[in-house]
Each structure stands twice: as C-alpha cells, then as structure tokens.
Design a protein around this motif. Structure first.
Motif, PDB file in Angstrom:
ATOM      1  N   LEU A 125      63.998  22.214  51.255  1.00 52.88           N
ATOM      2  CA  LEU A 125      62.567  21.945  51.150  1.00 52.88           C
ATOM      3  C   LEU A 125      62.108  21.202  52.397  1.00 52.88           C
ATOM      4  O   LEU A 125      62.754  20.251  52.827  1.00 52.88           O
ATOM      5  N   ILE A 126      60.986  21.615  52.958  1.00 48.18           N
ATOM      6  CA  ILE A 126      60.447  20.999  54.167  1.00 48.18           C
ATOM      7  C   ILE A 126      59.039  20.498  53.876  1.00 48.18           C
ATOM      8  O   ILE A 126      58.138  21.278  53.562  1.00 48.18           O
ATOM      9  N   GLN A 127      58.850  19.196  53.968  1.00 47.46           N
ATOM     10  CA  GLN A 127      57.529  18.599  53.781  1.00 47.46           C
ATOM     11  C   GLN A 127      56.814  18.551  55.127  1.00 47.46           C
ATOM     12  O   GLN A 127      57.340  18.011  56.103  1.00 47.46           O
ATOM     13  N   VAL A 128      55.620  19.130  55.187  1.00 48.23           N
ATOM     14  CA  VAL A 128      54.818  19.141  56.417  1.00 48.23           C
ATOM     15  C   VAL A 128      53.720  18.095  56.284  1.00 48.23           C
ATOM     16  O   VAL A 128      52.983  18.075  55.300  1.00 48.23           O
ATOM     17  N   LEU A 129      53.615  17.216  57.296  1.00 50.09           N
ATOM     18  CA  LEU A 129      52.611  16.156  57.296  1.00 50.09           C
ATOM     19  C   LEU A 129      51.791  16.224  58.584  1.00 50.09           C
ATOM     20  O   LEU A 129      52.364  16.233  59.683  1.00 50.09           O
ATOM     21  N   PHE A 130      50.479  16.278  58.441  1.00 50.68           N
ATOM     22  CA  PHE A 130      49.588  16.322  59.595  1.00 50.68           C
ATOM     23  C   PHE A 130      48.984  14.941  59.828  1.00 50.68           C
ATOM     24  O   PHE A 130      48.372  14.365  58.918  1.00 50.68           O
ATOM     25  N   LYS A 168      56.593  16.262  60.983  1.00 52.12           N
ATOM     26  CA  LYS A 168      55.336  15.572  61.238  1.00 52.12           C
ATOM     27  C   LYS A 168      54.672  16.166  62.477  1.00 52.12           C
ATOM     28  O   LYS A 168      55.324  16.354  63.506  1.00 52.12           O
ATOM     29  N   VAL A 169      53.377  16.437  62.356  1.00 51.78           N
ATOM     30  CA  VAL A 169      52.603  16.975  63.471  1.00 51.78           C
ATOM     31  C   VAL A 169      51.568  15.925  63.866  1.00 51.78           C
ATOM     32  O   VAL A 169      50.736  15.536  63.039  1.00 51.78           O
ATOM     33  N   ASP A 170      51.634  15.449  65.107  1.00 50.62           N
ATOM     34  CA  ASP A 170      50.689  14.412  65.508  1.00 50.62           C
ATOM     35  C   ASP A 170      49.326  15.031  65.841  1.00 50.62           C
ATOM     36  O   ASP A 170      49.133  16.246  65.754  1.00 50.62           O
ATOM     37  N   ARG A 171      48.389  14.195  66.235  1.00 50.80           N
ATOM     38  CA  ARG A 171      47.013  14.640  66.444  1.00 50.80           C
ATOM     39  C   ARG A 171      46.879  15.645  67.582  1.00 50.80           C
ATOM     40  O   ARG A 171      45.868  16.350  67.688  1.00 50.80           O
ATOM     41  N   HIS A 172      47.892  15.705  68.450  1.00 52.35           N
ATOM     42  CA  HIS A 172      47.854  16.624  69.591  1.00 52.35           C
ATOM     43  C   HIS A 172      48.751  17.842  69.369  1.00 52.35           C
ATOM     44  O   HIS A 172      48.967  18.625  70.292  1.00 52.35           O
ATOM     45  N   GLY A 173      49.274  17.991  68.159  1.00 49.66           N
ATOM     46  CA  GLY A 173      50.099  19.146  67.854  1.00 49.66           C
ATOM     47  C   GLY A 173      51.564  18.986  68.195  1.00 49.66           C
ATOM     48  O   GLY A 173      52.335  19.940  68.073  1.00 49.66           O
ATOM     49  N   ARG A 174      51.962  17.784  68.623  1.00 50.05           N
ATOM     50  CA  ARG A 174      53.374  17.551  68.916  1.00 50.05           C
ATOM     51  C   ARG A 174      54.146  17.393  67.612  1.00 50.05           C
ATOM     52  O   ARG A 174      53.682  16.729  66.677  1.00 50.05           O
ATOM     53  N   ILE A 175      55.333  17.990  67.564  1.00 46.25           N
ATOM     54  CA  ILE A 175      56.101  18.060  66.330  1.00 46.25           C
ATOM     55  C   ILE A 175      57.290  17.116  66.361  1.00 46.25           C
ATOM     56  O   ILE A 175      58.044  17.081  67.335  1.00 46.25           O
TER      57      ILE A 175
END
Length: 279
Positions: A94-99, A75-82
């Motif tokens: 498998l890696i699910q990416v969520l913005f 998960k990537v938050d609104r400030h780019g923190r992972i």
C-alpha cells in the motif's frame, strides 16, 4: 498539576498517533504474494485538502485485517518534488500519497501521479498499479487516466473511487446545495464542466481496467452523502460505457455513509480488499 500533566501527555500521544498515520509501517508477516494481484502496489489519492488522516486509518485497517503492508509513503512538495519514505513490500503493498500543496487541482495532481508512477517504474521496476481515490482524488485519478495514461510506463490494473464528484459544479469545495442532476438512459440530464472534459478524452482509458465505484446515501430522504449525490458519483457509469471498462457500483447507506466517513467504513474496507485482491 497532575491533571494538567495528564492532559499534556494525552495531547502528545494524540499528536504522535496522528504523525504515524503519515509514515510507512512495517509488519513481520508473510511477504511472498500468493498471486499476481497481491504483488501489485496500490496508491491512495486523498481528496481536496487531504492529509495523512484521509486514508491513514483505512490503510491501517487493511494491514491489520487483510494482511496488507503500508510499506511506502510518497510525499509531493509544492513544486512537485517527490520524497519516498519506506520501500515496497512484495505482498499487498500500500502506498499513501500526500500532497503538500493542499489546494492543488486534479490536473496538477495528475501530473504528479504520472511522476510517481515513473519513479516507481525506474526505481522499483513496477509495471502495474492500482489506484484508490476519495472525493476530488477520484477526479485526479480519472484525469490521469484520460490525459496521461498513454504516456505512462506503468499500467493501471484496478481503480476504486469513493464519493467521486463526477458531475458536480464544484469538485473541491462544498456548495450550498448538493448537485443531484437526474440520470437518464444516456447519462446526466445536465452535464457539468468536469463531466464534459472527462468525456472528451474517455476513449484514452484502456479497456482492460476494472473500476469499483462507491457512493454514500445517508437516508431514504437524503440521496447523497452530505456533499456528493449518488447521481453525481454514479454518473461515472455513463462515462465508462464507450470504453467498455469492467465497471461495478456499490451504494453504502446509513449514518456511516457520510462523505467524510465513507473511508472509515468497514463495508468499504471489505469491498476494497475483495476488489483489489480477489479475497
């Protein structure tokens, strides 16, 4: 009263099910990869305003039908923190990416993909990844490949693009008319800004990357998936001509070839599995 309780229970069950689409899922199956391809993690990049449902069901199907493991959600938050949930499995991870910032653009998302790859390298020793994108997620992937790949510690092995708007006037929101500029032997007869921007940096893409490009066509009379035309999606072939990338196309036809159903299509599932793992 009983009917109301049943409705409430059904709603709660539905919400829980949706939440699960954004979480890692461990399975008690074989962990040791049979070959090098099975050991490479595959990242799934959603489209504009994408969420846990965008690839959630597809990931579950790949796990159940092809022995893959949805072992990590990033998960990537609104400030780019992972934030990383789960860990990497050894076989078909498998890696699910969520913005969190749903309206973020490909340029910003590409920077975050770069950061995710750096984290996977330093924390988990990942040397190679595959990338799968839907709609605007395809543009994010190719912006990363044309602008950040040379600085990345992680190499990209294989790429799958689904309904990519590579020559659309608007790469996120739907337009009143689907862009479908004719394709000549040299490429689109009219080139949109995103196409021109990618073409300027296309030489940055390593030549050993393999690409599977999937487009949808609802009917013979409608040469698009309802939002992205076949011509726009397949204009990618002309971008990749100079780097001599190993490039393949698949056209999905029929009612389940709509823009929002392409990643809910069993034929797409099968082709992703064959392309990524050679099965």
């Amino acid at each position: 009263m009983a009917g109301s309780l049943m409705v409430l229970a059904a709603l709660i069950f539905a919400v829980i099910k949706i939440i699960r689409f954004g979480k890692p899922k461990t399975r008690g199956t074989r962990e040791d990869p049979l070959n090098q391809l099975e050991g490479i993690p595959t990242l799934f990049i959603p489209g504009y305003f994408g969420n846990r449902l965008s690839f959630g069901r597809l990931l579950n199907r790949l796990a159940h039908r092809y022995g893959a493991h949805k072992s990590m959600v990033v998960k990537v938050d609104r400030h780019g923190r992972i934030q990383v949930l789960g860990t990497l499995s050894k076989s078909k991870p498998l890696i699910q990416v969520l913005f969190a910032k749903k309206s973020s653009r490909p340029q910003e998302q590409a920077e975050w993909v770069m950061a995710i790859c750096a984290l996977l390298h330093t924390r988990y020793g990942v040397e190679q990844v595959n990338l799968v994108g839907h709609s605007m997620g395809c543009i994010t992937i190719f912006w990363f490949l044309t602008h950040q790949i040379r600085q990345s510690a992680v190499a990209v092995k294989r790429v799958v693009t689904i309904a990519g708007p590579f020559n659309d006037s608007e790469i996120a929101k739907s337009t009143d008319k689907v862009d479908a500029y004719p394709l000549s032997p040299k490429g689109p007869t009219k080139r949109m800004p995103i196409y021109r921007e990618l073409s300027k940096q296309i030489f940055e893409i390593p030549k050993d990357i393999k690409v599977l490009n999937i487009a949808g066509r609802i009917s013979n009379s409608q040469q698009d998936d309802g939002e992205v035309s076949v011509n726009s999606a397949f204009s990618l072939r002309y971008l990749l001509h100079d780097p001599a990338t190993q490039y393949h196309e698949i056209l999905i036809r029929g009612k389940r070839a709509t823009h929002r159903l392409l990643h809910e299509n069993a034929i797409v599932d099968e082709n992703i599995a064959k392309f990524i793992w050679n099965i």
